[in-house]
Design a protein around this motif. Structure first.
Motif, short mmCIF file in Angstrom:
data_model
loop_
_atom_site.label_atom_id
_atom_site.label_comp_id
_atom_site.label_asym_id
_atom_site.label_seq_id
_atom_site.Cartn_x
_atom_site.Cartn_y
_atom_site.Cartn_z
N ILE A 16 -11.09 -9.38 1.72
CA ILE A 16 -10.30 -9.61 0.50
C ILE A 16 -10.86 -8.72 -0.59
N PHE A 17 -9.98 -7.98 -1.26
CA PHE A 17 -10.41 -7.04 -2.29
C PHE A 17 -9.45 -7.08 -3.46
N ASP A 18 -9.81 -6.38 -4.54
CA ASP A 18 -8.98 -6.33 -5.74
C ASP A 18 -7.92 -5.25 -5.57
N GLY A 19 -6.70 -5.65 -5.31
CA GLY A 19 -5.60 -4.72 -5.09
C GLY A 19 -5.14 -4.00 -6.34
N ASP A 20 -5.53 -4.48 -7.52
CA ASP A 20 -5.19 -3.79 -8.77
C ASP A 20 -6.18 -2.68 -9.09
N CYS A 21 -7.28 -2.64 -8.37
CA CYS A 21 -8.33 -1.65 -8.61
C CYS A 21 -8.13 -0.45 -7.69
N GLY A 22 -7.89 0.70 -8.27
CA GLY A 22 -7.70 1.92 -7.49
C GLY A 22 -8.93 2.28 -6.66
N PHE A 23 -10.11 2.12 -7.25
CA PHE A 23 -11.34 2.42 -6.52
C PHE A 23 -11.50 1.49 -5.33
N CYS A 24 -11.24 0.20 -5.53
CA CYS A 24 -11.36 -0.79 -4.44
C CYS A 24 -10.36 -0.50 -3.33
N THR A 25 -9.12 -0.25 -3.69
CA THR A 25 -8.08 0.03 -2.71
C THR A 25 -8.40 1.29 -1.92
N THR A 26 -8.83 2.33 -2.61
CA THR A 26 -9.19 3.58 -1.94
C THR A 26 -10.36 3.36 -0.99
N SER A 27 -11.34 2.57 -1.41
CA SER A 27 -12.51 2.29 -0.56
C SER A 27 -12.11 1.53 0.69
N VAL A 28 -11.25 0.52 0.55
CA VAL A 28 -10.81 -0.26 1.70
C VAL A 28 -9.99 0.61 2.65
N ARG A 29 -9.11 1.44 2.11
CA ARG A 29 -8.30 2.32 2.97
C ARG A 29 -9.20 3.29 3.74
N TYR A 30 -10.27 3.78 3.09
CA TYR A 30 -11.24 4.65 3.76
C TYR A 30 -11.91 3.91 4.92
N PRO A 39 -11.62 -5.71 10.12
CA PRO A 39 -10.78 -6.90 10.07
C PRO A 39 -9.48 -6.61 9.31
N ALA A 40 -8.60 -7.56 9.31
CA ALA A 40 -7.41 -7.47 8.48
C ALA A 40 -7.86 -7.43 7.02
N THR A 41 -7.09 -6.77 6.19
CA THR A 41 -7.42 -6.67 4.77
C THR A 41 -6.24 -7.17 3.94
N ILE A 42 -6.56 -7.72 2.77
CA ILE A 42 -5.51 -8.19 1.87
C ILE A 42 -6.04 -8.18 0.44
N PRO A 43 -5.21 -7.71 -0.50
CA PRO A 43 -5.61 -7.86 -1.90
C PRO A 43 -5.68 -9.33 -2.27
N TYR A 44 -6.65 -9.69 -3.09
CA TYR A 44 -6.77 -11.12 -3.44
C TYR A 44 -5.54 -11.61 -4.17
N GLN A 45 -4.81 -10.71 -4.81
CA GLN A 45 -3.61 -11.09 -5.54
C GLN A 45 -2.52 -11.61 -4.60
N TRP A 46 -2.59 -11.25 -3.31
CA TRP A 46 -1.59 -11.68 -2.33
C TRP A 46 -2.11 -12.80 -1.44
N ALA A 47 -3.40 -13.08 -1.52
CA ALA A 47 -4.03 -14.03 -0.60
C ALA A 47 -3.90 -15.47 -1.10
N ASP A 48 -3.90 -16.40 -0.18
CA ASP A 48 -3.94 -17.83 -0.52
C ASP A 48 -5.41 -18.19 -0.71
N LEU A 49 -5.90 -17.99 -1.92
CA LEU A 49 -7.32 -18.17 -2.20
C LEU A 49 -7.79 -19.60 -1.99
#
Length: 131
Positions: A16-30, A39-49
């Motif tokens: 689970i990562f911050d999908g609004d953060c460009g650095f975080c998203t780029t890091s996860v995609r890398y 593992p599967a990845t999902i921005p926390y904004q979309w997750a059932d926290l």
């Protein structure tokens, strides 16, 4: 892109990562492109926290690796991810990140990156963590 599964202990893991953060998203995609066991990845904004046992404040402050039995946040999430890679060198680095005094350095390093991620490549003002 198909993702390799992690070992049995993290088979149903979720990063689970911050999908609004460009650095975080780029890091996860890398990591998705680079690590063979991701593992599967999902921005926390979309997750059932609530189901994952995390608050919005926790999820916005650091990356989380959630397995059926554990929650790893920050540098320990990175450590757990690396410990379950097929490459021995990556597993070794993962174990170091979880072992003092290396874990202390990992925690400090992660804290600095998380705090200043809006200043890093790909970062934007939306990446800033509220203090």
């Amino acid at each position: 892109m198909p993702q390799a599964s992690l070992s049995n202990s993290t088979k149903n893991a979720l990063l689970i990562f911050d999908g609004d953060c460009g650095f975080c998203t780029t890091s996860v995609r890398y990591l998705e492109r680079t690590l063979p066991a991701m593992p599967a990845t999902i921005p926390y904004q979309w997750a059932d926290l609530d189901t994952l046992g995390l608050s919005t404040d926790e999820a916005s402050a650091r990356v989380w690796l959630v397995t059926p039995t554990h929650q790893y946040g920050g540098h320990l999430a990175v450590s757990a991810l690396l410990r379950h890679q097929p490459n021995q060198a990556l597993r070794f680095v993962g174990w170091l990140l979880a072992t003092p005094p290396f874990s202390w350095a990992g925690a400090l390093g992660y804290s600095l990156v998380a705090r200043y991620r809006h200043l890093l490549p790909g970062g934007t003002p939306a990446c800033a963590v509220k203090r």
